[in-house]
Design an enzyme around this catalytic site. Structure first.
Site, PDB file in Angstrom:
ATOM      1  N   ASP A  67     -17.183 -44.614  -0.958  1.00 38.44           N
ATOM      2  CA  ASP A  67     -15.916 -44.641  -1.806  1.00 38.44           C
ATOM      3  C   ASP A  67     -14.704 -45.028  -0.686  1.00 38.44           C
ATOM      4  O   ASP A  67     -15.022 -45.169   0.613  1.00 38.44           O
ATOM      5  CB  ASP A  67     -15.515 -43.551  -2.446  1.00 38.44           C
ATOM      6  CG  ASP A  67     -15.609 -42.210  -1.796  1.00 38.44           C
ATOM      7  OD1 ASP A  67     -15.726 -42.271  -0.519  1.00 38.44           O
ATOM      8  OD2 ASP A  67     -15.700 -41.067  -2.328  1.00 38.44           O
ATOM      9  N   ASN A 136     -12.678 -30.970  -8.657  1.00 42.68           N
ATOM     10  CA  ASN A 136     -12.776 -31.069 -10.041  1.00 42.68           C
ATOM     11  C   ASN A 136     -14.252 -31.634 -10.467  1.00 42.68           C
ATOM     12  O   ASN A 136     -14.146 -32.085 -11.700  1.00 42.68           O
ATOM     13  CB  ASN A 136     -11.624 -31.989 -10.305  1.00 42.68           C
ATOM     14  CG  ASN A 136     -11.815 -33.409  -9.653  1.00 42.68           C
ATOM     15  OD1 ASN A 136     -12.665 -33.677  -8.983  1.00 42.68           O
ATOM     16  ND2 ASN A 136     -11.057 -34.612  -9.685  1.00 42.68           N
ATOM     17  N   HIS A 138     -15.771 -34.138  -9.023  1.00 38.83           N
ATOM     18  CA  HIS A 138     -16.327 -35.428  -8.853  1.00 38.83           C
ATOM     19  C   HIS A 138     -17.252 -35.549  -7.821  1.00 38.83           C
ATOM     20  O   HIS A 138     -17.543 -34.842  -6.827  1.00 38.83           O
ATOM     21  CB  HIS A 138     -14.567 -36.423  -8.286  1.00 38.83           C
ATOM     22  CG  HIS A 138     -14.078 -35.931  -7.003  1.00 38.83           C
ATOM     23  ND1 HIS A 138     -13.103 -36.054  -6.546  1.00 38.83           N
ATOM     24  CD2 HIS A 138     -14.871 -35.595  -5.912  1.00 38.83           C
ATOM     25  CE1 HIS A 138     -12.700 -35.844  -5.453  1.00 38.83           C
ATOM     26  NE2 HIS A 138     -14.003 -35.688  -4.791  1.00 38.83           N
ATOM     27  N   GLU A 143     -14.090 -39.659 -10.819  1.00 41.98           N
ATOM     28  CA  GLU A 143     -13.332 -38.565 -11.153  1.00 41.98           C
ATOM     29  C   GLU A 143     -13.499 -38.324 -12.841  1.00 41.98           C
ATOM     30  O   GLU A 143     -14.016 -39.161 -13.540  1.00 41.98           O
ATOM     31  CB  GLU A 143     -11.601 -39.008 -11.177  1.00 41.98           C
ATOM     32  CG  GLU A 143     -11.114 -39.490  -9.801  1.00 41.98           C
ATOM     33  CD  GLU A 143     -10.811 -38.335  -9.201  1.00 41.98           C
ATOM     34  OE1 GLU A 143     -11.748 -37.396  -8.761  1.00 41.98           O
ATOM     35  OE2 GLU A 143      -9.715 -38.026  -8.721  1.00 41.98           O
TER      36      GLU A 143
HETATM   37  C1  F6R Z   1     -15.555 -38.273   0.052  1.00 37.84           C
HETATM   38  C2  F6R Z   1     -16.020 -37.997  -1.099  1.00 37.84           C
HETATM   39  C3  F6R Z   1     -15.593 -36.950  -2.085  1.00 37.84           C
HETATM   40  C4  F6R Z   1     -15.954 -35.644  -1.088  1.00 37.84           C
HETATM   41  C5  F6R Z   1     -15.576 -34.588  -1.903  1.00 37.84           C
HETATM   42  C6  F6R Z   1     -15.479 -33.025  -1.266  1.00 37.84           C
HETATM   43  O1  F6R Z   1     -16.003 -39.676   0.443  1.00 37.84           O
HETATM   44  O2  F6R Z   1     -16.704 -38.954  -1.653  1.00 37.84           O
HETATM   45  O3  F6R Z   1     -16.404 -36.890  -3.092  1.00 37.84           O
HETATM   46  O4  F6R Z   1     -17.311 -35.551  -0.825  1.00 37.84           O
HETATM   47  O5  F6R Z   1     -13.973 -34.279  -2.132  1.00 37.84           O
HETATM   48  O6  F6R Z   1     -14.923 -32.935  -0.162  1.00 37.84           O
HETATM   49  P1  F6R Z   1     -15.033 -31.941   1.088  1.00 37.84           P
HETATM   50  O7  F6R Z   1     -16.375 -32.054   1.666  1.00 37.84           O
HETATM   51  O8  F6R Z   1     -14.004 -32.038   1.988  1.00 37.84           O
HETATM   52  O9  F6R Z   1     -14.761 -30.750   0.244  1.00 37.84           O
END
Ligand code: F6R
Length: 254
Positions: A67, A136, A138, A143
């Site tokens: 992403d 959430n 995702h 999302e």
């Molecule tokens: C980042 C991404 C997000 C994270 C998610 C968890 O490239 O794709 O989906 O994997 O927000 O983030 P952390 O590991 O920082 O809690």
């Protein structure tokens, strides 16, 4: 879904590195989609250490960016591409030419998404998606709500994602509001999916991911219907009283 509960973040990272290393050892040219965010960072550091010790050959890995923020400048330090290079590509010695970038910093972002989807299909899909769990639910920046066939696309970040990404960039106002993400279609079709989850604050969303209804409202819950999903969660994030640990697996105990 295979569920593994580890004692703490350290052991999560070790077990996660074992899991990834086994896939790369079996298929050195594997197509890998590595999430950014905090949770998988020590897995990547552990893989880099193994490469340094010549225990793992990572040079041929093909990387697809998961992403990216959109509407920010090509030189912007918040580009997730920079983080991908620093945390995964460079430490594993992967040539940048092996990276398929997902671009949010170009004029025609829709065309960039289509190019990415074509490149992923040409590569035969992803061999391994390493995913973190958004607060959430995702996956990448898919999302809620995200349908299982949602393609690679531009998305508006939800308030919850802006809040949770604030810690990376020193404040919510510093988080770009739009992003591009690899689609649910590609992620759910990955040959192996590893979801890593750490910390008490993820406990409720992990419960909904594993045990709630599989719904676009919690994109990660759609993993319930995907093949070859492994969840590695540390004890702090584990929402149930009984552990789903399978330490007897060859790589889990190492
Ligand atoms: C980042 C991404 C997000 C994270 C998610 C968890 O490239 O794709 O989906 O994997 O927000 O983030 P952390 O590991 O920082 O809690």
């Amino acid at each position: 879904m295979r569920l593994i509960v580890t004692e703490d973040y350290d052991s999560l990272s070790r077990v996660g590195a074992n899991f990834v290393a086994e896939i790369i050892a079996a298929n050195p040219a594997a197509t890998v989609v590595p999430a950014m965010g905090d949770t998988p960072m020590r897995i990547y550091a552990e893989l880099a250490a193994r490469r340094q010790r010549r225990e793992l050959d990572t040079l041929q890995i093909r990387v697809f960016q998961l992403d990216e923020y959109a509407g920010i400048d090509t030189e912007d330090p918040r580009l997730l591409y920079g983080w991908l290079l620093r945390s995964f590509v460079a430490p594993l010695g992967i040539p940048e030419s092996n990276v398929v970038r997902l671009r949010g910093d170009v004029e025609d972002v829709q065309a960039a998404c289509r190019d990415y989807e074509s490149a992923a299909h040409e590569a035969g899909g992803f061999d391994l998606a390493i995913l973190g769990l958004g607060p959430n639910g995702h996956l990448g920046f898919n999302e809620p709500p995200s349908e299982p066939d949602a393609p690679t696309r531009v998305v508006e970040l939800t308030d919850e994602s802006l809040e949770s990404n604030a810690r990376y960039w020193g404040g919510k106002d510093r988080v770009p509001r739009t992003a591009v993400t690899a689609g649910m279609d590609l992620l759910l079709a990955s040959k192996q999916i590893l979801l890593v989850v750490s910390g008490e604050h993820k406990s409720e969303i992990l419960r909904r991911t594993i045990n709630g209804p599989a719904t676009p409202e919690v994109p990660a819950s759609l993993l319930q219907h995907a093949a070859n999903v492994t969840v590695i969660a540390d004890r702090a994030s584990w929402p149930f009283s009984t552990a789903g640990t399978q330490d007897s697996d060859s790589w889990a105990g190492k």
